[in-house]
Design an enzyme around this catalytic site. Structure first.
Site, PDB file in Angstrom:
ATOM      1  N   SER A  78      -1.772  15.370  -5.183  1.00  0.00           N
ATOM      2  CA  SER A  78      -1.237  16.565  -4.372  1.00  0.00           C
ATOM      3  C   SER A  78      -2.401  17.474  -4.205  1.00  0.00           C
ATOM      4  O   SER A  78      -2.537  18.258  -3.202  1.00  0.00           O
ATOM      5  CB  SER A  78      -0.176  17.123  -4.949  1.00  0.00           C
ATOM      6  OG  SER A  78      -0.342  17.702  -6.349  1.00  0.00           O
ATOM      7  N   ALA A 124      -1.447   9.434  15.990  1.00  0.00           N
ATOM      8  CA  ALA A 124      -0.321  10.082  15.447  1.00  0.00           C
ATOM      9  C   ALA A 124       0.839   9.801  14.693  1.00  0.00           C
ATOM     10  O   ALA A 124       1.781  10.497  14.234  1.00  0.00           O
ATOM     11  CB  ALA A 124       0.445  10.478  16.972  1.00  0.00           C
ATOM     12  N   HIS A 163       0.242   9.056  11.832  1.00  0.00           N
ATOM     13  CA  HIS A 163      -0.174   9.621  10.819  1.00  0.00           C
ATOM     14  C   HIS A 163       0.361  11.137  10.475  1.00  0.00           C
ATOM     15  O   HIS A 163      -0.403  12.077  11.093  1.00  0.00           O
ATOM     16  CB  HIS A 163      -1.704   9.719  10.484  1.00  0.00           C
ATOM     17  CG  HIS A 163      -2.118   8.155  10.110  1.00  0.00           C
ATOM     18  ND1 HIS A 163      -1.963   7.601   9.124  1.00  0.00           N
ATOM     19  CD2 HIS A 163      -2.619   7.424  11.256  1.00  0.00           C
ATOM     20  CE1 HIS A 163      -2.455   6.433   9.381  1.00  0.00           C
ATOM     21  NE2 HIS A 163      -2.614   6.242  10.557  1.00  0.00           N
ATOM     22  N   ARG A 164       1.405  11.464  10.020  1.00  0.00           N
ATOM     23  CA  ARG A 164       2.151  12.510  10.528  1.00  0.00           C
ATOM     24  C   ARG A 164       1.869  13.674   9.812  1.00  0.00           C
ATOM     25  O   ARG A 164       2.074  14.891  10.081  1.00  0.00           O
ATOM     26  CB  ARG A 164       3.605  12.502  10.266  1.00  0.00           C
ATOM     27  CG  ARG A 164       4.081  11.233   9.290  1.00  0.00           C
ATOM     28  CD  ARG A 164       5.685  11.123   9.042  1.00  0.00           C
ATOM     29  NE  ARG A 164       5.673  11.015   7.886  1.00  0.00           N
ATOM     30  CZ  ARG A 164       5.462  10.264   6.838  1.00  0.00           C
ATOM     31  NH1 ARG A 164       4.681   9.134   7.259  1.00  0.00           N
ATOM     32  NH2 ARG A 164       5.801  10.413   5.513  1.00  0.00           N
ATOM     33  N   ARG A 217      -6.166  14.158   1.268  1.00  0.00           N
ATOM     34  CA  ARG A 217      -5.113  12.991   0.588  1.00  0.00           C
ATOM     35  C   ARG A 217      -4.692  12.103   1.709  1.00  0.00           C
ATOM     36  O   ARG A 217      -4.736  10.921   1.822  1.00  0.00           O
ATOM     37  CB  ARG A 217      -3.853  13.722   0.085  1.00  0.00           C
ATOM     38  CG  ARG A 217      -2.702  12.837  -0.373  1.00  0.00           C
ATOM     39  CD  ARG A 217      -1.680  13.541  -1.288  1.00  0.00           C
ATOM     40  NE  ARG A 217      -0.560  12.575  -1.822  1.00  0.00           N
ATOM     41  CZ  ARG A 217       0.276  13.271  -2.603  1.00  0.00           C
ATOM     42  NH1 ARG A 217       0.386  14.161  -2.475  1.00  0.00           N
ATOM     43  NH2 ARG A 217       1.096  12.209  -3.088  1.00  0.00           N
ATOM     44  N   ASN A 255      -5.569   8.258   2.938  1.00  0.00           N
ATOM     45  CA  ASN A 255      -4.598   7.174   3.418  1.00  0.00           C
ATOM     46  C   ASN A 255      -4.853   6.509   4.750  1.00  0.00           C
ATOM     47  O   ASN A 255      -4.775   5.317   4.915  1.00  0.00           O
ATOM     48  CB  ASN A 255      -3.283   7.888   3.163  1.00  0.00           C
ATOM     49  CG  ASN A 255      -2.180   6.960   3.707  1.00  0.00           C
ATOM     50  OD1 ASN A 255      -1.830   5.760   3.092  1.00  0.00           O
ATOM     51  ND2 ASN A 255      -1.334   7.281   4.981  1.00  0.00           N
ATOM     52  N   ARG A 315      -6.443   2.279   8.097  1.00  0.00           N
ATOM     53  CA  ARG A 315      -6.933   2.070   9.435  1.00  0.00           C
ATOM     54  C   ARG A 315      -8.378   1.298   9.398  1.00  0.00           C
ATOM     55  O   ARG A 315      -8.870   0.905  10.410  1.00  0.00           O
ATOM     56  CB  ARG A 315      -6.814   3.270  10.127  1.00  0.00           C
ATOM     57  CG  ARG A 315      -5.655   3.907  10.600  1.00  0.00           C
ATOM     58  CD  ARG A 315      -4.440   2.626  11.071  1.00  0.00           C
ATOM     59  NE  ARG A 315      -3.330   3.421  11.421  1.00  0.00           N
ATOM     60  CZ  ARG A 315      -2.578   2.988  12.288  1.00  0.00           C
ATOM     61  NH1 ARG A 315      -2.867   2.045  13.142  1.00  0.00           N
ATOM     62  NH2 ARG A 315      -1.598   3.468  12.831  1.00  0.00           N
TER      63      ARG A 315
END
Length: 185
Positions: free
Chosen positions: A49, A72, A74-75, A155, A159, A164
């Site tokens: 975090s 998109a 990847h919110r 972070r 991811n 990807r």
């Protein structure tokens, strides 16, 4: 496709966040060995975090609308995308022999031919009296180029790269992930 980092991310903010969590500001050595060892320990323990405080902002050009849709997904990111209304206005006045400039480069010739046919039809719609730009957008081919400014925290960026860079990812977003990865290295 072009990727440019627009800001200079500062790792000290992650150290500040981490040291705040553990009430250990007095142990900081100004990004020295102790701070970097703490950061490694935090990442290894999955206390990620604190990575959300460091953000990266990229200018991404010459990607397709299809790649934008993948991106998109990847919110936890912010997107400022070039308005299609402006590119449609440019398209209206472009000679047919120059329509290719609105498409991404890495597409097969049969797809490119079909997309150019679509753009010619779109130009016809744009030249009608009072064209409805919002409805015309539905006819755009997925390989239609766009550009955006994309901000993502560390972070989420980790991811994004994990997912990807995979061989299973769509080839264009995999290329984007690779461009971002190499840009950061």
């Amino acid at each position: 496709m072009k990727v440019k980092l627009l800001n200079k991310p500062d790792i000290s903010i992650i150290i500040e966040a981490t040291r705040t969590c553990y009430d250990s500001m007095s142990k900081s050595d100004n990004l020295g060995e102790k701070d970097l060892a703490l950061l490694e320990k935090i990442i290894d323990s999955k206390h990620e975090s604190v990575l959300e405080h460091m953000v990266f902002t990229f200018k991404i050009t010459d990607i397709s609308r299809a790649c934008l849709q993948e991106l998109a997904r990847h919110r936890i990111a912010s997107y400022s995308v070039k308005s299609t209304r402006y590119t449609l206005k440019e398209l209206r006045d472009t000679p047919d022999n120059e329509l290719e400039k609105f498409l991404i480069e890495d597409i097969e010739s049969i797809v490119k031919s079909s997309a150019i046919d679509s753009l010619k039809k779109i130009k016809m719609m744009l030249n009608m009296p009072n064209p409805d730009m919002d409805k015309i957008k539905y006819a755009l081919p997925e390989c239609y180029k766009t550009e955006l400014v994309w901000t993502i925290n560390l972070r989420s960026l980790r991811n994004f790269l994990k997912l990807r860079l995979s061989i299973k990812a769509h080839q264009e977003i995999r290329k984007l992930a690779y461009e971002i990865y190499t840009y950061l290295m």
